[in-house]
Design a protein around this motif. Structure first.
Motif, PDB file in Angstrom:
ATOM      1  N   TRP A 216     -34.725 -59.550  34.337  1.00  0.00           N
ATOM      2  CA  TRP A 216     -33.523 -59.452  35.170  1.00  0.00           C
ATOM      3  C   TRP A 216     -33.054 -60.842  35.605  1.00  0.00           C
ATOM      4  CZ3 TRP A 216     -30.165 -55.684  36.548  1.00  0.00           C
ATOM      5  CH2 TRP A 216     -29.329 -55.920  37.641  1.00  0.00           C
ATOM      6  N   SER A 217     -33.994 -61.712  35.956  1.00  0.00           N
ATOM      7  CA  SER A 217     -33.645 -63.063  36.400  1.00  0.00           C
ATOM      8  C   SER A 217     -33.118 -63.915  35.257  1.00  0.00           C
ATOM      9  CB  SER A 217     -34.867 -63.743  37.029  1.00  0.00           C
ATOM     10  OG  SER A 217     -35.303 -63.052  38.181  1.00  0.00           O
ATOM     11  N   LEU A 218     -33.697 -63.737  34.051  1.00  0.00           N
ATOM     12  CA  LEU A 218     -33.357 -64.614  32.937  1.00  0.00           C
ATOM     13  C   LEU A 218     -32.167 -64.120  32.118  1.00  0.00           C
ATOM     14  CD1 LEU A 218     -36.902 -65.544  31.565  1.00  0.00           C
ATOM     15  CD2 LEU A 218     -35.507 -66.764  33.224  1.00  0.00           C
ATOM     16  N   ALA A 219     -31.831 -62.833  32.243  1.00  0.00           N
ATOM     17  CA  ALA A 219     -30.780 -62.253  31.397  1.00  0.00           C
ATOM     18  C   ALA A 219     -29.460 -63.027  31.462  1.00  0.00           C
ATOM     19  CB  ALA A 219     -30.562 -60.786  31.769  1.00  0.00           C
ATOM     20  N   PRO A 220     -28.989 -63.445  32.656  1.00  0.00           N
ATOM     21  CA  PRO A 220     -27.707 -64.182  32.680  1.00  0.00           C
ATOM     22  C   PRO A 220     -27.796 -65.561  32.029  1.00  0.00           C
ATOM     23  CG  PRO A 220     -28.258 -63.280  34.863  1.00  0.00           C
ATOM     24  CD  PRO A 220     -29.484 -63.176  34.020  1.00  0.00           C
ATOM     25  N   LEU A 221     -29.010 -66.079  31.854  1.00  0.00           N
ATOM     26  CA  LEU A 221     -29.177 -67.440  31.347  1.00  0.00           C
ATOM     27  C   LEU A 221     -29.387 -67.478  29.842  1.00  0.00           C
ATOM     28  CD1 LEU A 221     -31.612 -68.783  34.090  1.00  0.00           C
ATOM     29  CD2 LEU A 221     -29.116 -68.775  34.098  1.00  0.00           C
ATOM     30  N   ILE A 222     -29.762 -66.355  29.240  1.00  0.00           N
ATOM     31  CA  ILE A 222     -30.054 -66.317  27.805  1.00  0.00           C
ATOM     32  C   ILE A 222     -29.031 -65.404  27.155  1.00  0.00           C
ATOM     33  CG2 ILE A 222     -31.800 -65.870  26.049  1.00  0.00           C
ATOM     34  CD1 ILE A 222     -33.920 -66.182  28.194  1.00  0.00           C
ATOM     35  N   ASN A 223     -27.957 -65.986  26.706  1.00  0.00           N
ATOM     36  CA  ASN A 223     -26.824 -65.213  26.196  1.00  0.00           C
ATOM     37  C   ASN A 223     -26.942 -65.042  24.681  1.00  0.00           C
ATOM     38  OD1 ASN A 223     -24.413 -63.834  26.142  1.00  0.00           O
ATOM     39  ND2 ASN A 223     -23.163 -65.691  26.076  1.00  0.00           N
ATOM     40  N   VAL A 224     -27.965 -64.293  24.253  1.00  0.00           N
ATOM     41  CA  VAL A 224     -28.162 -64.023  22.836  1.00  0.00           C
ATOM     42  C   VAL A 224     -28.453 -62.543  22.657  1.00  0.00           C
ATOM     43  CG1 VAL A 224     -28.964 -66.325  22.213  1.00  0.00           C
ATOM     44  CG2 VAL A 224     -30.609 -64.648  23.026  1.00  0.00           C
ATOM     45  N   THR A 225     -28.199 -62.053  21.448  1.00  0.00           N
ATOM     46  CA  THR A 225     -28.428 -60.637  21.171  1.00  0.00           C
ATOM     47  C   THR A 225     -29.906 -60.303  21.214  1.00  0.00           C
ATOM     48  OG1 THR A 225     -26.476 -60.628  19.759  1.00  0.00           O
ATOM     49  CG2 THR A 225     -28.003 -58.791  19.522  1.00  0.00           C
ATOM     50  N   GLU A 226     -30.709 -61.168  20.594  1.00  0.00           N
ATOM     51  CA  GLU A 226     -32.156 -60.942  20.563  1.00  0.00           C
ATOM     52  C   GLU A 226     -32.832 -61.907  21.527  1.00  0.00           C
ATOM     53  OE1 GLU A 226     -35.901 -60.976  17.389  1.00  0.00           O
ATOM     54  OE2 GLU A 226     -33.838 -61.198  16.696  1.00  0.00           O
ATOM     55  N   PRO A 227     -33.451 -61.413  22.587  1.00  0.00           N
ATOM     56  CA  PRO A 227     -34.062 -62.307  23.581  1.00  0.00           C
ATOM     57  C   PRO A 227     -35.286 -63.006  23.001  1.00  0.00           C
ATOM     58  CG  PRO A 227     -34.643 -60.027  24.055  1.00  0.00           C
ATOM     59  CD  PRO A 227     -33.641 -59.989  22.934  1.00  0.00           C
ATOM     60  N   PRO A 228     -35.695 -64.124  23.597  1.00  0.00           N
ATOM     61  CA  PRO A 228     -36.889 -64.818  23.128  1.00  0.00           C
ATOM     62  C   PRO A 228     -38.139 -63.953  23.286  1.00  0.00           C
ATOM     63  CG  PRO A 228     -35.590 -66.222  24.578  1.00  0.00           C
ATOM     64  CD  PRO A 228     -35.021 -64.850  24.678  1.00  0.00           C
ATOM     65  N   ARG A 229     -39.134 -64.271  22.504  1.00  0.00           N
ATOM     66  CA  ARG A 229     -40.421 -63.581  22.586  1.00  0.00           C
ATOM     67  C   ARG A 229     -41.084 -63.887  23.921  1.00  0.00           C
ATOM     68  NH1 ARG A 229     -44.820 -61.155  22.891  1.00  0.00           N
ATOM     69  NH2 ARG A 229     -46.254 -60.796  21.160  1.00  0.00           N
ATOM     70  N   VAL A 230     -41.634 -62.877  24.550  1.00  0.00           N
ATOM     71  CA  VAL A 230     -42.323 -63.035  25.832  1.00  0.00           C
ATOM     72  C   VAL A 230     -43.803 -62.722  25.621  1.00  0.00           C
ATOM     73  CG1 VAL A 230     -42.490 -62.282  28.223  1.00  0.00           C
ATOM     74  CG2 VAL A 230     -40.252 -62.388  27.114  1.00  0.00           C
ATOM     75  N   TYR A 231     -44.661 -63.647  26.032  1.00  0.00           N
ATOM     76  CA  TYR A 231     -46.110 -63.448  25.977  1.00  0.00           C
ATOM     77  C   TYR A 231     -46.620 -63.207  27.387  1.00  0.00           C
ATOM     78  CZ  TYR A 231     -45.902 -65.256  21.218  1.00  0.00           C
ATOM     79  OH  TYR A 231     -45.609 -65.433  19.891  1.00  0.00           O
ATOM     80  N   VAL A 232     -47.421 -62.161  27.547  1.00  0.00           N
ATOM     81  CA  VAL A 232     -47.952 -61.768  28.852  1.00  0.00           C
ATOM     82  C   VAL A 232     -49.468 -61.851  28.792  1.00  0.00           C
ATOM     83  CG1 VAL A 232     -48.067 -59.963  30.607  1.00  0.00           C
ATOM     84  CG2 VAL A 232     -46.004 -60.208  29.201  1.00  0.00           C
ATOM     85  N   SER A 233     -50.041 -62.792  29.534  1.00  0.00           N
ATOM     86  CA  SER A 233     -51.497 -62.924  29.554  1.00  0.00           C
ATOM     87  C   SER A 233     -51.877 -63.917  30.650  1.00  0.00           C
ATOM     88  CB  SER A 233     -52.013 -63.396  28.186  1.00  0.00           C
ATOM     89  OG  SER A 233     -53.424 -63.358  28.139  1.00  0.00           O
ATOM     90  N   SER A 234     -53.149 -64.312  30.650  1.00  0.00           N
ATOM     91  CA  SER A 234     -53.627 -65.363  31.555  1.00  0.00           C
ATOM     92  C   SER A 234     -54.304 -66.404  30.679  1.00  0.00           C
ATOM     93  CB  SER A 234     -54.604 -64.803  32.587  1.00  0.00           C
ATOM     94  OG  SER A 234     -53.955 -63.903  33.460  1.00  0.00           O
ATOM     95  N   PHE A 235     -53.627 -67.541  30.538  1.00  0.00           N
ATOM     96  CA  PHE A 235     -54.079 -68.550  29.584  1.00  0.00           C
ATOM     97  C   PHE A 235     -54.960 -69.578  30.291  1.00  0.00           C
ATOM     98  CE2 PHE A 235     -50.246 -66.710  27.847  1.00  0.00           C
ATOM     99  CZ  PHE A 235     -50.628 -66.451  26.536  1.00  0.00           C
TER     100      PHE A 235
END
Length: 415
Positions: A216-235
């Motif tokens: 929701w926070s990043l949607a207005p900033l990334i104006n592309v059809t396919e959003p970037p890949r998101v990795y969810v973990s603890s690195f």
């Protein structure tokens, strides 16, 4: 062609027309032959430095990057391969012409004091270079850093093969500095990977809410059809917290390592493609300047006021079909045309009378600049790219370093 038509100065005036890599101000052998660069960006204390420590196994070593709950990284830190472990001052990195960092001198000595390199003998660093950046602090003004932070970020963004933008569950808000950062990333969506770090601090239900809030926070900033890949973990190297999505986090780590390995494997193809892309942009700029020069000469007469003629042309180039004529006469996509307003500033600094038409940029021995760059774009660079692709042998030997393939290795996790 770059020098004849001052393409680099157009890049400085243009705000959003050509986001992405440019070799214009530093097309040196050091940059073209450099290793792939992985850039870490994001708010303060979200785990950027911890992630680099984890990937390189530097935890509990004398040269681990300092981490903490408070803002800890105030320098741009370049981690690269070397025969022995040592630190390199920024002024030394900029003075060494064999490295690809000499153009950073233009940001001033104050910045060079905030630039540091770490060399170490590591298999992964033989094939890639990591760059850790100061965390974004929204209440800090640019002048408080003492150097142009956004300009420095843009320099690294333009040269990065992979960009990790790191967040954690407690820092999802987007302020002015982060918004500016994403504006600089426009056009580089294919290189961006979003990291939601420290994910094992949340139960599964809370993690889903945080994941949605991040988008929701990043949607207005990334104006592309396919959003970037998101990795969810603890690195980091420690075991995941109990009662969390452990299997999900492990699979996400494996996917990230495979992603990193793919960037390393494709480094030569990417460099050739970026050089060709840059050549296309320089060619378009040369054609446009040539068209401006021709129009100016056609409209000038003995009684004309040069300033008024010039102002009429740059204020309304469509009236003289400058951009449309380029599309009509050459194989140029309208989506590659630069920002019209950038040329008003460009010619304000570089008088139009200083430029020669393309027909004058030819010599008997050297040929014509336009023909040479078109030959490189159309034939030479694609042929070079094809030769590299045909010579590649599929295999997973390189995965021993980064942990990709059928049995990826998380070598430093203590579990």
């Amino acid at each position: 062609m770059e020098q004849a038509y001052k393409y680099n100065e157009l890049r400085q005036h243009e705000i959003s027309a050509y986001p992405g890599r440019t070799l214009g101000d530093s097309s040196t052998d050091g940059e073209i032959t450099s290793k792939p660069m992985v850039l870490f960006l994001g708010p303060w204390s979200v785990g950027k430095s911890s992630m680099i420590n984890y990937l390189l196994g530097m935890n509990d070593s004398p040269y681990q990057l300092y981490t903490g709950a408070e803002p800890t990284t105030s320098e741009f830190t370049v981690i690269m391969h070397g025969e022995k472990i040592r630190s390199v001052e920024g002024i030394v990195m900029a003075a060494d012409s064999s490295r690809s960092f000499s153009p950073l001198e233009k940001f001033g000595q104050t910045f060079l004091e905030k630039l540091i390199g770490i060399e170490m003998p590591h298999k992964l660093l033989e094939r890639v270079t990591f760059v850790d950046t100061p965390g974004i602090i929204e209440n800090r003004k640019q002048q408080e850093r003492g150097y142009p932070f956004n300009d420095v970020c843009q320099w690294f963004i333009d040269r990065a093969d992979l960009i990790f933008v790191v967040f954690d569950p407690t820092k999802l808000d987007v302020g002015l500095e982060l918004e500016m950062l994403f504006r600089q990333l426009k056009g580089r969506e294919s290189q961006i990977r979003i990291i939601l770090n420290k994910a094992d601090n949340l139960a599964t239900q809370d993690l889903m809410r945080v994941y949605g809030a991040l988008f929701w926070s990043l949607a207005p900033l990334i104006n592309v059809t396919e959003p970037p890949r998101v990795y969810v973990s603890s690195f980091w190297p420690y075991d995941y917290a109990p009662d969390t999505s452990r299997e999900l986090f492990k699979r996400e780590e494996i996917s990230l390592l495979e992603d990193l390995n793919q960037v390393i494997e494709n480094r030569m193809e990417n460099k050739i493609a970026f050089i060709r892309q840059h050549g296309i942009r320089v060619r378009i700029h040369g054609l446009l300047v040539d068209r401006y020069v021709q129009t100016y000469k056609e409209k000038m007469s003995y009684f004309s006021d040069p300033e008024l003629v010039f102002k009429e042309i740059v204020d309304d180039p469509d009236k003289f079909y400058i951009f449309k004529s380029i599309l009509a006469k050459t194989n140029v996509s309208k989506f590659d045309l630069p920002n019209r307003d950038a040329y008003r500033d460009f010619f304000g600094v570089n008088p139009i009378t200083n430029f020669k038409p393309l027909t004058a940029q030819c010599s008997y021995m050297g040929g014509c600049l336009l023909e040479k760059i078109e030959r490189a774009i159309t034939n030479e660079l694609p042929a070079l790219l094809s030769s590299i692709n045909s010579g590649k042998q599929p295999g997973l030997s390189s995965c021993e370093t980064t942990g990709c393939g059928e049995k990826p290795k998380n070598r430093y996790r203590k579990n």
